[in-house]
Design an enzyme around this catalytic site. Structure first.
Site, PDB file in Angstrom:
ATOM      1  N   ASP A   1     -36.050  40.383  50.938  1.00  0.00           N
ATOM      2  CA  ASP A   1     -34.659  40.324  50.473  1.00  0.00           C
ATOM      3  C   ASP A   1     -34.214  41.729  50.100  1.00  0.00           C
ATOM      4  O   ASP A   1     -34.741  42.326  49.165  1.00  0.00           O
ATOM      5  CB  ASP A   1     -34.550  39.388  49.262  1.00  0.00           C
ATOM      6  CG  ASP A   1     -33.112  39.029  48.913  1.00  0.00           C
ATOM      7  OD1 ASP A   1     -32.204  39.786  49.300  1.00  0.00           O
ATOM      8  OD2 ASP A   1     -32.904  37.992  48.252  1.00  0.00           O
TER       9      ASP A   1
ATOM     10  N   ARG B   1     -30.972  42.570  49.386  1.00  0.00           N
ATOM     11  CA  ARG B   1     -29.660  42.550  48.749  1.00  0.00           C
ATOM     12  C   ARG B   1     -29.650  43.282  47.409  1.00  0.00           C
ATOM     13  O   ARG B   1     -30.630  43.275  46.676  1.00  0.00           O
ATOM     14  CB  ARG B   1     -29.196  41.102  48.549  1.00  0.00           C
ATOM     15  CG  ARG B   1     -28.831  40.410  49.840  1.00  0.00           C
ATOM     16  CD  ARG B   1     -28.494  38.956  49.614  1.00  0.00           C
ATOM     17  NE  ARG B   1     -29.664  38.188  49.210  1.00  0.00           N
ATOM     18  CZ  ARG B   1     -29.631  36.889  48.951  1.00  0.00           C
ATOM     19  NH1 ARG B   1     -28.482  36.229  49.029  1.00  0.00           N
ATOM     20  NH2 ARG B   1     -30.733  36.253  48.599  1.00  0.00           N
TER      21      ARG B   1
END
Length: 205
Positions: A126, A128
């Protein structure tokens, strides 16, 4: 990070007329959107969601994930509450971009799970980031939230930015035979707070 407010407009939807606020990140060139509905009071906990862009789920109705279902349910919940917000962040594919997401899907078609596919392509599970949400929240005037999410990283990000998360509201919708493995991986490897017993709605065939 330099986030600049650009403009606002009305956005009629099946759930009501939202206001759409546009923001630009001058460092990356990415454009983010905040949707708001109703009167927002900085001293009142406001129902909302941080939603990362998912073209396949949000716009192309993919059943490989739960993103589109979550977005629609969040908008419906906000409409029913009479007020709320959604921060729509341009972080396709948990930050790897659309074409790399398609490459990851190709690996998933061959048996990899969503985390393994990202890692085989050389990416973290991930990528983000959420630091852009603070100037967006300041612009729309929200300091306290009731956050619709299953992702503890989003709760942590808001708290670290000084935004009070009064309540976390699970958003478990959209389970179907195409995304059962994906949802299990999000729970077991990405730490999302989910239980199969809490999914709502009929499974899609």
């Amino acid at each position: 990070m330099s986030i600049k407010y650009v403009a606002s407009s009305k956005l009629p939807t099946p759930w009501g007329v939202f206001t759409m606020h546009g923001f630009e990140d001058s460092d990356t060139g990415k454009e983010h959107v905040a949707l708001t509905l109703g009167t927002l009071d900085a001293n009142t906990p406001i129902l909302g969601r941080i939603h990362s862009e998912c073209l396949t789920g949000d716009a192309l109705f993919s059943l490989r994930c739960d993103c589109g279902f979550q977005l629609q349910t969040a908008m419906q919940n906000i409409a029913e509450a009479g007020q709320g917000f959604i921060l729509y962040l341009r972080q396709e594919g948990r930050g790897i971009g659309l074409l790399n997401k398609i490459r990851a899907y190709e690996l998933q078609d061959q048996g990899a799970n969503t985390v393994e596919a990202n890692e085989r392509l050389g990416f973290p599970a991930d990528m983000r980031k959420y630091d852009m949400i603070l100037p967006m929240m300041e612009k729309i005037g929200i300091k306290q939230v009731k956050l619709m999410t299953n992702n503890p990283r989003k709760v942590k990000a808001m708290k670290e930015l000084g935004i009070e998360v009064v309540e976390r509201i699970p958003l478990q919708v959209g389970k179907n035979r195409y995304n059962e493995g994906y949802l299990k991986t999000k729970s077991t490897e990405l730490g999302h707070m989910m239980s199969e017993y809490h999914f709502t709605g009929e499974e899609k065939e």
